[in-house]
Design a protein around this motif. Structure first.
Motif, mmCIF file in Angstrom:
data_model
loop_
_atom_site.group_PDB
_atom_site.id
_atom_site.type_symbol
_atom_site.label_atom_id
_atom_site.label_comp_id
_atom_site.label_asym_id
_atom_site.label_seq_id
_atom_site.Cartn_x
_atom_site.Cartn_y
_atom_site.Cartn_z
ATOM 1 N N VAL A 79 0.840 -1.189 0.000
ATOM 2 C CA VAL A 79 0.000 0.000 0.000
ATOM 3 C C VAL A 79 0.879 1.244 0.000
ATOM 4 O O VAL A 79 1.902 1.300 0.675
ATOM 5 C CB VAL A 79 -0.960 -0.003 1.226
ATOM 6 C CG1 VAL A 79 -0.176 -0.042 2.528
ATOM 7 C CG2 VAL A 79 -1.887 1.199 1.189
ATOM 8 N N VAL A 80 0.481 2.201 -0.776
ATOM 9 C CA VAL A 80 1.136 3.508 -0.818
ATOM 10 C C VAL A 80 0.303 4.472 0.014
ATOM 11 O O VAL A 80 -0.912 4.556 -0.146
ATOM 12 C CB VAL A 80 1.263 4.014 -2.273
ATOM 13 C CG1 VAL A 80 1.850 5.427 -2.288
ATOM 14 C CG2 VAL A 80 2.117 3.065 -3.091
ATOM 15 N N TYR A 81 0.957 5.197 0.899
ATOM 16 C CA TYR A 81 0.232 6.108 1.779
ATOM 17 C C TYR A 81 1.012 7.403 1.956
ATOM 18 O O TYR A 81 2.216 7.472 1.720
ATOM 19 C CB TYR A 81 -0.029 5.454 3.144
ATOM 20 C CG TYR A 81 1.212 5.108 3.923
ATOM 21 C CD1 TYR A 81 1.710 5.966 4.908
ATOM 22 C CD2 TYR A 81 1.898 3.919 3.690
ATOM 23 C CE1 TYR A 81 2.855 5.648 5.620
ATOM 24 C CE2 TYR A 81 3.037 3.588 4.388
ATOM 25 C CZ TYR A 81 3.516 4.459 5.359
ATOM 26 O OH TYR A 81 4.654 4.139 6.056
ATOM 27 N N GLU A 82 0.300 8.401 2.382
ATOM 28 C CA GLU A 82 0.879 9.720 2.601
ATOM 29 C C GLU A 82 1.345 9.813 4.042
ATOM 30 O O GLU A 82 0.536 9.685 4.974
ATOM 31 C CB GLU A 82 -0.152 10.809 2.304
ATOM 32 C CG GLU A 82 0.424 12.208 2.166
ATOM 33 C CD GLU A 82 1.124 12.406 0.828
ATOM 34 O OE1 GLU A 82 1.919 13.354 0.717
ATOM 35 O OE2 GLU A 82 0.864 11.625 -0.102
ATOM 36 N N ASP A 83 2.623 9.995 4.241
ATOM 37 C CA ASP A 83 3.190 10.043 5.589
ATOM 38 C C ASP A 83 3.226 11.488 6.077
ATOM 39 O O ASP A 83 4.226 12.189 5.960
ATOM 40 C CB ASP A 83 4.602 9.428 5.583
ATOM 41 C CG ASP A 83 5.171 9.293 6.986
ATOM 42 O OD1 ASP A 83 4.461 9.643 7.948
ATOM 43 O OD2 ASP A 83 6.318 8.838 7.121
ATOM 44 N N ASN A 167 -11.313 -7.403 -3.360
ATOM 45 C CA ASN A 167 -11.682 -6.370 -4.338
ATOM 46 C C ASN A 167 -10.468 -5.727 -4.991
ATOM 47 O O ASN A 167 -10.568 -5.200 -6.100
ATOM 48 C CB ASN A 167 -12.532 -5.292 -3.648
ATOM 49 C CG ASN A 167 -13.923 -5.790 -3.324
ATOM 50 O OD1 ASN A 167 -14.435 -6.705 -3.964
ATOM 51 N ND2 ASN A 167 -14.551 -5.206 -2.312
ATOM 52 N N VAL A 168 -9.340 -5.754 -4.322
ATOM 53 C CA VAL A 168 -8.134 -5.151 -4.903
ATOM 54 C C VAL A 168 -7.122 -6.211 -5.320
ATOM 55 O O VAL A 168 -5.974 -5.892 -5.631
ATOM 56 C CB VAL A 168 -7.479 -4.175 -3.903
ATOM 57 C CG1 VAL A 168 -8.403 -3.034 -3.587
ATOM 58 C CG2 VAL A 168 -7.064 -4.915 -2.629
ATOM 59 N N TYR A 173 -1.339 -3.104 -5.763
ATOM 60 C CA TYR A 173 -1.390 -2.085 -4.727
ATOM 61 C C TYR A 173 -2.823 -1.804 -4.284
ATOM 62 O O TYR A 173 -3.755 -1.887 -5.073
ATOM 63 C CB TYR A 173 -0.781 -0.772 -5.242
ATOM 64 C CG TYR A 173 0.697 -0.842 -5.478
ATOM 65 C CD1 TYR A 173 1.205 -1.346 -6.669
ATOM 66 C CD2 TYR A 173 1.603 -0.408 -4.526
ATOM 67 C CE1 TYR A 173 2.568 -1.413 -6.905
ATOM 68 C CE2 TYR A 173 2.970 -0.461 -4.755
ATOM 69 C CZ TYR A 173 3.436 -0.969 -5.941
ATOM 70 O OH TYR A 173 4.789 -1.029 -6.178
ATOM 71 N N LEU A 174 -2.931 -1.434 -3.018
ATOM 72 C CA LEU A 174 -4.183 -0.880 -2.531
ATOM 73 C C LEU A 174 -4.240 0.597 -2.933
ATOM 74 O O LEU A 174 -3.213 1.193 -3.238
ATOM 75 C CB LEU A 174 -4.262 -0.992 -1.005
ATOM 76 C CG LEU A 174 -4.480 -2.388 -0.430
ATOM 77 C CD1 LEU A 174 -4.331 -2.350 1.091
ATOM 78 C CD2 LEU A 174 -5.844 -2.924 -0.795
ATOM 79 N N PRO A 175 -5.427 1.184 -2.944
ATOM 80 C CA PRO A 175 -5.503 2.616 -3.267
ATOM 81 C C PRO A 175 -4.651 3.436 -2.301
ATOM 82 O O PRO A 175 -4.445 3.054 -1.150
ATOM 83 C CB PRO A 175 -6.993 2.919 -3.088
ATOM 84 C CG PRO A 175 -7.674 1.600 -3.245
ATOM 85 C CD PRO A 175 -6.731 0.588 -2.701
#
Length: 248
Positions: A79-83, A167-168, A173-175
Motif C-alpha cells: 500500500v502507498v500512503y501519505e506520511d 476487491n483489490v 497495490y491498494l488505493p
C-alpha cells in the motif's frame, strides 16, 4: 393440463339402452381420473425440485466465499500512503507491504510485516483474535510480545477485511491512503499465557510478553524523550502506526 374428452351420446338409442349409457358416462370420466390424480403431484414435485435446485445454487454461491477461505485466505499486499508525520506541511509518500492471513473458522487475522524499506518502524507479526477480543504484536527487532484489547474501530473483522483485499486482488497495490497513529504504554508483564488463547499463545510462547494500554489523550512527543518502538501495519483502508512506549 390434461384434456378429457367424452364420447357423444346418441339421442336416437332406445330408452332401455339410455340407462346403460348413464352408467357408461361415469366410466368414460373415470378412465382419465387416475392420470389427473398422479399428474398434479408430479407437477408439484417438479416445482419443489426446481425451487430446491435454485435455492441450492444461490446458497452455494452465497457460501462459496467461506468454502474458498482456506485456499484464498492468504494475501501479499502493498500500500502507498501519505506520511504526514514525516512532514505535516508536506507529506511524503511511503510504501508498506505485509502478508495477511484471514481465518473465518477461528475468527482471527494474522499479519506479518517484513523489514520496511525505510527506518522508524520495526518488523512484526500481529494477531487480531476476534473471539478473545485481543491483539498481539510481536516486535521481531526487540524479540518481545505485547498484548492489548482489540480495537474494532481500527481493525476490520475477518469478513470485511477479506472482501476489501479480494476487491483489490487484481492489482498489486491498494488505493493510496493515509496514516493514523495510536500510542500504547506498557502496563506490566503477562504471567498466565494460556488466558490469551491458542493463537496468541503460540505467537508469544517463550518470549517476554507485556500488556499494553492505549493512551486516552494523544500527545505528540519526540522519540528521544522516551524509549519507544513503532510498528506500521494496515488492516483497514488506512495505515496504522502503533507506537509502544515503556512506562515512565
Amino acid at each position: 393440463m390434461v384434456k378429457i374428452s367424452l364420447k357423444p351420446v346418441s339421442a336416437q338409442k332406445p330408452d332401455k339402452e339410455n340407462d346403460e349409457e348413464k352408467i357408461a358416462i361415469p366410466q368414460a370420466h373415470a378412465q382419465p381420473v387416475p392420470t389427473n390424480r398422479y399428474c398434479i403431484p408430479l407437477l408439484i414435485l417438479a416445482a419443489v425440485t426446481l425451487t430446491l435446485v435454485i435455492t441450492g445454487i444461490f446458497s452455494y454461491r452465497h457460501l462459496s466465499a467461506l468454502r474458498q477461505a482456506p485456499e484464498d485466505s492468504l494475501f501479499h499486499c502493498r500500500v502507498v500512503y501519505e506520511d504526514s508525520m514525516y512532514n505535516p506541511l508536506r507529506g511524503r509518500q511511503q510504501e508498506l507491504e505485509e502478508n495477511v492471513g484471514i481465518y473465518f473458522d477461528d475468527n482471527y487475522e494474522q499479519i506479518s510485516v517484513p523489514v520496511p524499506h525505510f527506518g522508524g518502524s520495526d518488523p512484526a507479526d500481529i494477531i487480531h483474535d476476534f473471539h478473545r477480543g485481543l491483539t498481539a504484536y510481536y516486535d521481531i527487532a526487540l524479540d518481545k510480545c505485547y498484548v492489548t484489547e482489540l480495537n474494532t474501530t481500527m481493525v476490520m473483522p475477518p469478513r470485511n477485511l477479506w472482501e476489501l483485499l479480494i476487491n483489490v486482488k487484481r492489482g498489486t497495490y491498494l488505493p493510496q491512503t493515509y496514516i493514523v497513529q495510536e500510542d500504547m504504554v506498557v502496563t506490566g508483564r503477562v504471567k498466565n499465557m494460556r488466558q490469551l488463547g491458542p493463537f496468541i499463545h503460540r505467537l508469544c510462547f517463550g518470549k517476554e510478553t507485556y500488556r499494553l494500554r492505549r493512551r486516552k489523550q494523544h500527545r505528540v512527543e519526540r522519540r528521544e524523550t522516551k524509549k519507544c518502538s513503532s510498528i506500521r501495519h494496515f488492516e483497514n483502508t488506512f495505515v496504522v502506526e502503533t507506537r509502544i512506549c515503556d512506562r515512565v
